[in-house]
Design an enzyme around this catalytic site. Structure first.
Site, PDB file in Angstrom:
ATOM      1  N   ASP A 255       0.716  -1.726   0.044  1.00  0.00           N
ATOM      2  CA  ASP A 255       0.163  -0.115  -0.027  1.00  0.00           C
ATOM      3  C   ASP A 255       0.488   0.924  -0.128  1.00  0.00           C
ATOM      4  O   ASP A 255       0.209   2.243  -0.774  1.00  0.00           O
ATOM      5  CB  ASP A 255      -1.189  -0.263   1.405  1.00  0.00           C
ATOM      6  CG  ASP A 255      -0.257   0.251   2.307  1.00  0.00           C
ATOM      7  OD1 ASP A 255       0.757  -0.801   2.681  1.00  0.00           O
ATOM      8  OD2 ASP A 255      -1.183  -0.302   3.464  1.00  0.00           O
TER       9      ASP A 255
ATOM     10  N   HIS B 224       8.494  -5.330  12.793  1.00  0.00           N
ATOM     11  CA  HIS B 224       8.829  -4.194  12.845  1.00  0.00           C
ATOM     12  C   HIS B 224       9.616  -3.735  14.443  1.00  0.00           C
ATOM     13  O   HIS B 224       8.534  -3.908  15.096  1.00  0.00           O
ATOM     14  CB  HIS B 224       7.886  -2.853  12.466  1.00  0.00           C
ATOM     15  CG  HIS B 224       7.634  -2.638  10.692  1.00  0.00           C
ATOM     16  ND1 HIS B 224       7.023  -3.919   9.912  1.00  0.00           N
ATOM     17  CD2 HIS B 224       8.120  -1.979  10.068  1.00  0.00           C
ATOM     18  CE1 HIS B 224       6.762  -3.338   9.048  1.00  0.00           C
ATOM     19  NE2 HIS B 224       7.429  -2.230   8.865  1.00  0.00           N
TER      20      HIS B 224
ATOM     21  N   GLU C 139      11.920   0.781  15.432  1.00  0.00           N
ATOM     22  CA  GLU C 139      12.061   1.839  14.671  1.00  0.00           C
ATOM     23  C   GLU C 139      11.630   3.451  15.309  1.00  0.00           C
ATOM     24  O   GLU C 139      13.157   4.303  15.071  1.00  0.00           O
ATOM     25  CB  GLU C 139      11.154   1.223  12.732  1.00  0.00           C
ATOM     26  CG  GLU C 139      10.755   2.716  12.209  1.00  0.00           C
ATOM     27  CD  GLU C 139       9.365   2.166  11.437  1.00  0.00           C
ATOM     28  OE1 GLU C 139       8.777   1.312  11.791  1.00  0.00           O
ATOM     29  OE2 GLU C 139       9.231   3.337  10.512  1.00  0.00           O
TER      30      GLU C 139
ATOM     31  N   ASP D 257      10.853  -0.230   1.633  1.00  0.00           N
ATOM     32  CA  ASP D 257      10.216   0.071   2.661  1.00  0.00           C
ATOM     33  C   ASP D 257       8.737   0.021   2.363  1.00  0.00           C
ATOM     34  O   ASP D 257       8.288  -0.371   2.131  1.00  0.00           O
ATOM     35  CB  ASP D 257      10.610   1.124   4.036  1.00  0.00           C
ATOM     36  CG  ASP D 257       9.014   0.568   5.073  1.00  0.00           C
ATOM     37  OD1 ASP D 257       9.480   0.395   5.334  1.00  0.00           O
ATOM     38  OD2 ASP D 257       9.382   2.043   5.889  1.00  0.00           O
TER      39      ASP D 257
HETATM   40  O1  LIG Z   1       7.451   2.191   8.400  1.00  0.00           O
HETATM   41  C1  LIG Z   1       6.988   1.092   9.080  1.00  0.00           C
HETATM   42  N1  LIG Z   1       6.897   1.432   9.946  1.00  0.00           N
HETATM   43  C2  LIG Z   1       5.737   0.982  10.506  1.00  0.00           C
HETATM   44  N2  LIG Z   1       4.511   1.098   9.654  1.00  0.00           N
HETATM   45  C3  LIG Z   1       4.582   1.131   8.701  1.00  0.00           C
HETATM   46  C4  LIG Z   1       5.183   1.558   7.902  1.00  0.00           C
HETATM   47  N3  LIG Z   1       5.513   1.765   6.633  1.00  0.00           N
HETATM   48  C5  LIG Z   1       4.220   1.187   6.551  1.00  0.00           C
HETATM   49  N4  LIG Z   1       3.046   0.741   7.310  1.00  0.00           N
HETATM   50  C6  LIG Z   1       2.143   0.517   7.654  1.00  0.00           C
HETATM   51  C7  LIG Z   1       1.303   1.013   6.634  1.00  0.00           C
HETATM   52  C8  LIG Z   1       0.781   0.267   6.152  1.00  0.00           C
HETATM   53  O2  LIG Z   1      -0.690   0.582   5.997  1.00  0.00           O
HETATM   54  C9  LIG Z   1       0.847  -1.339   6.276  1.00  0.00           C
HETATM   55  C10 LIG Z   1       0.922  -2.372   5.733  1.00  0.00           C
HETATM   56  O3  LIG Z   1       1.611  -2.154   4.577  1.00  0.00           O
HETATM   57  O4  LIG Z   1       2.346  -1.414   7.662  1.00  0.00           O
HETATM   58 ZN   LIG Z   2       7.447  -0.956   6.974  1.00  0.00          ZN
END
Ligand SMILES: O=c1[nH]cnc2c1ncn2[C@H]1C[C@H](O)[C@@H](CO)O1
Ligand SMILES: [Zn+2]
EC number: 3.5.4.4
Length: 331
Positions: A16, A197, A200, A278
């Protein structure tokens, strides 16, 4: 170094966060979804997070627009295909894409339909281009937990048929792993691999917890182990691979600047680092750009890059056969 031509592997890429802006416009028209503009530059500006994003939560607001048109099987199939196509055209040879099935039910799709659609798009691209891939299912931590096992059950039907792993994404609170122990165990028991994750936005302790409590074999980002000795040593002892995403980490203020990103130090200290996008759209990036940034900012030689490519291949969730084929590109 010819960054475009070099073979690349991306282990951390959100579906997404990587939608083509023009596709959002096309799908909004097809689906009758109202969007703020039909001009591609306007839409791109709404999808790309600014360099000056105050934090991860602000960065995450950029996902609402693409997610609004990712509610039908054909949209999910198309977006998945296009992401693999974009990656293949810049010589990404293997791509693990993650997404949150819980976000794609607004028009009544069930989890099996959602997962089948993205896998179908990936297969169509694999048939056309020199790229292979797999999907990772990201549980969205800010959503209710009552359907997590349902996501895991639906994805289990695709294990080793396009789905390989379980992830936790979205805002990062200290100590979040404790609440997810039963879900990660359920996924592990079904045969999922685990990447989380952690470290971060949040503390290094989260990385320690993700490995010790949730069974993570890889960590998304993991930056903050640099001020948490136990987490750092556990990452080393357990040979956990870190999925670094340099541009995104600057945008979300996970690091103050690219110069203070620990990727180079981690690499030189023998940790298993990988370089990833990412979010191709939200971070306005590509693997070519991330590779160039990493090489230039962290003074990596071509040999260093090949070592990092090898780390990515070996720590991917691909089959042994695919891993062997990936290693051949660096001969
Ligand atoms: O870098 C990120 N850290 C945590 N969550 C994230 C990051 N980039 C995207 N997301 C979330 C937003 C999206 O809607 C979800 C699934 O792809 O994951
Ligand atoms: Zn991510």
């Amino acid at each position: 170094m010819n960054y475009l031509q070099l073979p690349k592997i991306d282990l951390h890429c959100h579906l997404d966060g990587s939608v083509r802006p023009q596709t959002v416009i096309d799908l909004a028209k097809i689906q009758g979804v109202s969007i703020p503009s039909h001009n591609v530059d306007d839409i791109k500006a709404l999808m790309v997070a600014p360099e000056s994003c105050p934090n991860l939560d602000e960065y995450l607001t950029r996902f609402a627009l693409p997610v609004s048109v990712m509610q039908t099987e054909s949209a999910l199939e198309r977006i998945s295909f296009e992401l693999f196509e974009d990656a293949a055209l810049e010589n990404v040879k293997y791509l693990e894409v993650r997404f949150g099935p819980q976000l794609h039910r607004k028009q009544g799709l069930n989890f099996e339909q959602i997962i089948a659609s993205v896998v179908k798009g990936m297969r169509r691209a694999e048939a056309l281009y020199d790229i292979k891939g797999n999907y990772i299912l990201s549980i969205i931590k800010v959503l209710p937990k009552d359907d997590i096992n349902e996501v895991i059950d639906a994805g289990a039907k695709f294990l080793d048929k396009g789905v390989v792993a379980f992830d936790l994404a979205a805002s990062e609170e200290p100590g979040f792993c404790h609440e997810y122990i039963p879900y990660a165990k359920y996924a592990l028991d079904k045969g999922y691999r685990i990447t989380i994750h952690a470290g971060e936005q949040g503390v290094g302790q989260n990385v320690y917890d993700a490995i010790s409590l949730l069974g993570a074999e890889r960590i998304g980002h993991g930056i903050h182990i640099n001020n948490h000795k136990d987490a750092y040593e556990l990452v080393r002892a357990e040979a956990v691979a870190l999925e670094a995403c340099p541009s995104s980490n600057v945008q979300t203020k996970a690091v103050e600047s690219i110069e203070s990103h620990p990727l180079g130090e981690f690499y030189r200290d023998g940790l298993l680092v990988t370089i990833n996008t990412d979010n191709r759209t939200v971070s306005d990036t590509t693997m070519t750009k991330e590779l160039q940034l990493a090489v230039e900012k962290f003074n990596l030689s071509e040999q260093d890059y090949f070592k990092i490519y090898k780390i990515s291949a070996e720590n991917s969730f691909a089959s042994n056969e695919v891993k062997q084929s990936l290693l051949k590109y660096i001969g």
